[in-house]
Motif scaffolding. Sequence first.
Motif, PDB file in Angstrom:
ATOM      1  N   ALA A   1     -62.201  66.773  46.642  1.00  0.00           N
ATOM      2  CA  ALA A   1     -63.431  65.911  46.214  1.00  0.00           C
ATOM      3  C   ALA A   1     -63.259  64.721  47.025  1.00  0.00           C
ATOM      4  N   THR A   2     -62.892  65.083  48.744  1.00  0.00           N
ATOM      5  CA  THR A   2     -62.772  63.763  49.430  1.00  0.00           C
ATOM      6  C   THR A   2     -64.270  63.063  49.855  1.00  0.00           C
ATOM      7  N   GLY A   3     -65.306  63.572  49.634  1.00  0.00           N
ATOM      8  CA  GLY A   3     -66.494  63.061  50.102  1.00  0.00           C
ATOM      9  C   GLY A   3     -66.876  63.797  51.438  1.00  0.00           C
TER      10      GLY A   3
ATOM     11  N   ALA B   1     -65.792  70.038  45.630  1.00  0.00           N
ATOM     12  CA  ALA B   1     -66.846  69.401  44.839  1.00  0.00           C
ATOM     13  C   ALA B   1     -67.318  68.276  45.460  1.00  0.00           C
ATOM     14  N   GLY B   2     -68.685  67.863  45.196  1.00  0.00           N
ATOM     15  CA  GLY B   2     -69.044  66.258  45.525  1.00  0.00           C
ATOM     16  C   GLY B   2     -69.766  66.488  46.945  1.00  0.00           C
ATOM     17  N   ALA B   3     -69.636  65.582  47.862  1.00  0.00           N
ATOM     18  CA  ALA B   3     -70.161  65.080  49.167  1.00  0.00           C
ATOM     19  C   ALA B   3     -69.615  66.270  50.012  1.00  0.00           C
TER      20      ALA B   3
ATOM     21  N   GLY C   1     -67.486  59.427  53.684  1.00  0.00           N
ATOM     22  CA  GLY C   1     -66.263  59.182  53.095  1.00  0.00           C
ATOM     23  C   GLY C   1     -64.935  59.771  53.858  1.00  0.00           C
ATOM     24  N   LYS C   2     -65.476  60.454  55.039  1.00  0.00           N
ATOM     25  CA  LYS C   2     -64.307  61.253  55.925  1.00  0.00           C
ATOM     26  C   LYS C   2     -63.746  62.174  55.279  1.00  0.00           C
ATOM     27  N   GLY C   3     -64.509  62.773  54.005  1.00  0.00           N
ATOM     28  CA  GLY C   3     -64.063  64.061  53.792  1.00  0.00           C
ATOM     29  C   GLY C   3     -64.648  65.226  54.777  1.00  0.00           C
ATOM     30  N   ILE C   4     -65.689  65.166  55.547  1.00  0.00           N
ATOM     31  CA  ILE C   4     -65.950  65.685  56.595  1.00  0.00           C
ATOM     32  C   ILE C   4     -65.996  64.868  58.077  1.00  0.00           C
ATOM     33  N   ASP C   5     -65.189  65.497  58.857  1.00  0.00           N
ATOM     34  CA  ASP C   5     -64.987  64.673  59.996  1.00  0.00           C
ATOM     35  C   ASP C   5     -65.581  65.116  61.531  1.00  0.00           C
TER      36      ASP C   5
END
Length: 452
Positions: A341-343, A414-416, A347-351
């Motif tokens: 659930a890192t965004g 989960a989440g973004a 949010g840098k959950g995807i780079d």
Amino acid sequence: MAIEDDVTVIGGGIAGMTAALAAAREGAAVRVLSHKDSTLRSASGLVDVLGYPPRSSDDERGEGSASEESETTPDGPLADPFDAIPALPESHPYRTVGVEGVREALTLFDEVVGDRYRGGHTDRNALVPTHGGAVKPTARYPASAAEGLASDDRNALLVGFETVTDFDAPLAAAHLESAGVPFVARGATVSFPGDFRVDAKITRLADALDADERVSIEGDGYTTELPARKALAETVKPHLRGEARVGFPAILGQHETEAVRADLESELGAAVFEVPMGPPSLPGMRLEGAFLAACRDAGVRFTTGNPVVGYEEDDSGAVAAVRVERNGATIPFHADQFVLATGGLVGKGIDSDREGVEEPIFDCHVPHSGDRYDWFADDAFGDHPFARFGVETDDELRPLDAGGEPEFENVRAAGAVLGGYDFAAEKSGSGVSLATGRTAGRSAASEVTTYE
């Protein structure tokens, strides 16, 4: 030394904390790993389910489109977000969790926040004015904003402060008027009472109202000291022209907001409301505090301040541990199940870089075109594919590889970090985080029970 839990959640935003709380309430031993402050501190505090229909082609939509029965135009705000969920594209996270999954997540949210929020009495979106003078459709909103709904026909005075430059009250009022709200809106800018520094943080002003500090205020040829709440009311009174309600930027206390509002209402003889603001956001901080308290009451442990930088597999190919960087070393945190659930991109959950798009912790597959020019639309406000970048999942929210198979049996997302939806355009970010967070947390906890 290895640390082991039943469920480890990576990310401390609303999706992560919802997943952690849901798993803990199922009896799992849960730990949250979070690198930085929660993004809730930058969020408005409004909780959207679905404000607008997604800008996608008809052939991507599910059957039984709600557009023919909707009370709004296809491009306008949705009156009932739940009515529109079955018509969303198959790739949308709401299609994975279903309408009931969204409802159950909101029930969990309502339990966490109690009477601090409104909106649970209806399926319909409320229309809440924002600090820019826009009207935002939202499913849950702070009680402190309830008197400011744009559907209310009572005239309103918006009050801004000279040192709170993010809220231009006269401009916001003009924008509301041009948006066609059913009331007369005026704006006034005043000095916050007291000898505060010009660069005082909004939290300092909020603390003064919380404590009702005595502050100096100038009158007609004299200076006197008054409690901060009364001093603020006295500053605003000369600008009132019979308005039934008065809106302030959302800085009316960090902890005693309802008491501050009640005192201002008594002094002004008008209803008082907060206008949601951008970062730093006190309503967002209050919401973060409510979720942190609920998680800790449920036994969730938090390890913060250091990034998760990788993972370890066991002999079966499942994730055995994630590795946290700390003082130049990497520390393994073992668990049976993991929730990512890192965004998203923010949010840098995807780079992303010139080589492509990636999920940096587990290297989960992120579908995207190999041609970077396909990531964008020509129109600056168009339907940009990059806005929907994220991992694809199966029905249990396990990320899928390029072949459509789960990357790992014991990892959920989960989440973004999820793909398939544009939360900014749809106004669906918090709702997706709550719904997928709850589903992922419960699913992870159920697998722990299975293994015992």
